[in-house]
Design a protein around this motif. Structure first.
Motif, mmCIF file in Angstrom:
data_model
loop_
_atom_site.group_PDB
_atom_site.id
_atom_site.type_symbol
_atom_site.label_atom_id
_atom_site.label_comp_id
_atom_site.label_asym_id
_atom_site.label_seq_id
_atom_site.Cartn_x
_atom_site.Cartn_y
_atom_site.Cartn_z
ATOM 1 N N GLN A 56 -6.019 -8.558 -4.194
ATOM 2 C CA GLN A 56 -5.758 -8.237 -2.797
ATOM 3 C C GLN A 56 -4.579 -7.279 -2.642
ATOM 4 O O GLN A 56 -4.437 -6.628 -1.610
ATOM 5 C CB GLN A 56 -5.508 -9.530 -2.015
ATOM 6 N N TRP A 57 -3.723 -7.216 -3.675
ATOM 7 C CA TRP A 57 -2.599 -6.277 -3.643
ATOM 8 C C TRP A 57 -2.945 -4.944 -4.312
ATOM 9 O O TRP A 57 -2.266 -3.944 -4.086
ATOM 10 C CB TRP A 57 -1.390 -6.898 -4.356
ATOM 11 N N PHE B 95 -3.795 -13.551 -6.163
ATOM 12 C CA PHE B 95 -3.814 -12.522 -5.122
ATOM 13 C C PHE B 95 -3.693 -11.100 -5.659
ATOM 14 O O PHE B 95 -3.577 -10.153 -4.873
ATOM 15 C CB PHE B 95 -2.699 -12.798 -4.107
ATOM 16 N N SER C 170 -1.817 -10.249 3.517
ATOM 17 C CA SER C 170 -1.792 -10.957 2.233
ATOM 18 C C SER C 170 -0.762 -12.078 2.250
ATOM 19 O O SER C 170 -0.976 -13.139 1.640
ATOM 20 C CB SER C 170 -1.510 -9.980 1.086
#
Length: 479
Positions: A233-234, A230, A349
């Protein structure tokens, strides 16, 4: 099968207990009864009718062209060992040795209900929740019935049963172990307690209940893997992310994924033992809190931020490996993290982490060794059956379900109990479990290994038997 004894009782020889059974009564196992002076199997013999879904044939037998449909109306059929009876006292041929033709090849299936003292279950519990220390005793009704074994990725593993618990301890331990194994194998819920750990209700095919709370999901991955999955996405939405995990806690700014995304150092200090960059071991003791640890306050795993790299206003997301726990912080002027309302894009998220977690589930694998006595019901030279299985000439099933046969000596097999018809398992009070096992091979190969050819009967001979029960069974699903 039996000798008539005094007072019209019948002595059953289906297991070592050798019950004397009164007219109209059943033996200690509730599997055999005295019916008008005749020993009968209480439960009918199961013949499966398989639904042909997802293409292909799923069992080795099908009805011949002149089959009248009395047992099953359509589709492939399979003669299971459920309700067939046993070979005890072991010199007898298997109760059913059934022949049929499939695609022009003569086949035979030998079925029997094995009496297994050497058996147990392996339980896989998909949850991020800590259940107990490795090797800890697992108890049912206060009796030790097994132990915690090595945990796997997102799962806690239990090993229950075995001959030492069934026969090597007290009478009560053996009885409770037998009951526990039978209930788990028949997909019933069982409450277990783990020394130094949790109380968990296990039921095959269902979510576990840990300390009274039903679990929802297993982890998406360890803390490091979650960072890797992830990180993009961060990127640009938060300065730092810590994924709390009792095994490997991940830190975004230090992790290789963060480095490749040019995420700046934040001055964060982690407790625990650093492994490789961005990966920390032993940040907290295992438990039922954040990420399978004991903590309820995620800040407890952090030391003070380094003022050389940290700055006021720096943002940080802390999240568990299931997304069940999450919090958003902003550093104040003293570089202390202060919890704030989480921005919508970070909430998304966290929800994505939850979405990628598979449901919490209990899996029960019955495991047993088919010994020499059971194999004698198939052939007068039992080692030939073992060799035939190893050479892939003989296919082993349990209640019609596929099994995994372990390499090495003997026929040690495992089967997923959710793939078997309901009520496939029984017991005898020696104590031992009774489980179905079938051996399918070419008729010519059966003759070559010294099979009991005089007892081979055609599949059509079963159709008028009142003791046969047809059961519709869709591949991969319980009826």
């Amino acid at each position: 099968m039996a000798d008539v004894a005094a007072s019209d009782k019948i002595r059953c020889d289906a297991c070592p207990v050798m019950c004397y059974i009164k007219p109209g009564a059943a033996g200690a196992c509730d599997r055999y009864a005295n019916h008008d002076g005749r020993l009968v199997r209480v439960d009918p013999h199961i013949v499966l009718s398989r639904a042909l879904e997802h293409g292909g044939r799923v069992v080795p037998f099908q009805a011949s062209g002149d089959w009248d449909g009395k047992i099953v109306h359509q589709g492939d059929i399979f003669v299971t060992a459920i309700g067939a009876g046993t070979t005890y006292p072991d010199y007898k041929p298997a109760p059913f040795i059934v022949s049929s033709a499939i695609d022009g090849v003569d086949m035979v299936t030998v079925v029997t209900e094995g009496i297994f003292s050497y058996c147990g279950v392996k339980v896989k519990i998909d949850t991020d929740r800590y259940l107990g220390p490795e090797t800890a005793a697992v108890r049912a009704q206060g009796e030790v019935v097994g132990h915690v074994t090595t945990s796997e990725y997102g799962s806690q593993m239990l090993s229950l049963g075995g001959v030492h618990h069934l026969t090597g301890g007290s009478k009560k331990e053996g009885r409770v172990t037998c009951d526990t194994l039978m209930d788990l194998s028949n997909c019933k819920p069982v409450e277990l307690t783990i020394d130094g750990g949790a109380t968990v209700v296990v039921q095959a095919g269902q979510a576990p209940v840990v300390n009274g709370v039903q679990e929802e999901r297993m982890r998406v991955g360890c803390g490091s893997a979650t960072i890797g999955m992830f990180a993009k996405q961060w990127h640009g939405k938060v300065d730092e992310v810590v994924v709390v995990d009792d095994h490997i806690t991940g830190v975004l700014s230090e992790h290789q994924a963060g480095k490749l995304l040019d995420i700046a150092d934040t001055g964060i200090k982690m407790k625990g033992r650093r492994s490789t960059p961005g990966r920390y071991f032993q940040v907290a003791e295992p438990g039922t809190g954040w990420g399978g640890t004991r903590i309820s306050d995620p800040l407890s795993v952090l030391g003070p931020f380094d003022p050389k790299e940290a700055r006021p206003g720096l943002t940080m997301l802390m999240v568990s490996t299931t997304g069940e726990h999450a919090a958003y912080y902003v550093l104040d002027e003293a570089l202390r993290p202060i919890e704030q309302e989480m921005p919508a894009e970070l909430k998304f998220s966290v929800e994505r982490i939850q979405e990628n977690c598979e449901p919490a589930l209990c899996t029960v694998l019955f495991m047993a060794g088919a010994g020499g006595s059971l194999r004698a019901g198939v052939t007068d030279n039992p080692v030939r059956l073992t060799r035939s299985v190893k050479d892939a000439l003989t296919r082993v099933t349990s209640g019609g379900a596929p099994v995994y046969v372990w390499p090495g000596g003997g026929i040690t097999f495992m089967v997923d109990v959710t793939q078997m018809p309901i009520g496939a398992f029984g017991y005898v009070p020696t104590p031992a479990l009774v489980a179905p096992i079938e051996f399918t091979l070419r008729l010519s190969d059966y003759a070559a290994l010294g099979g009991h050819m005089d007892y081979v009967r055609p599949l059509s001979s079963l159709r008028d038997s009142a003791e046969i029960r047809p059961m519709l069974f869709t591949s991969g699903r319980r009826p």
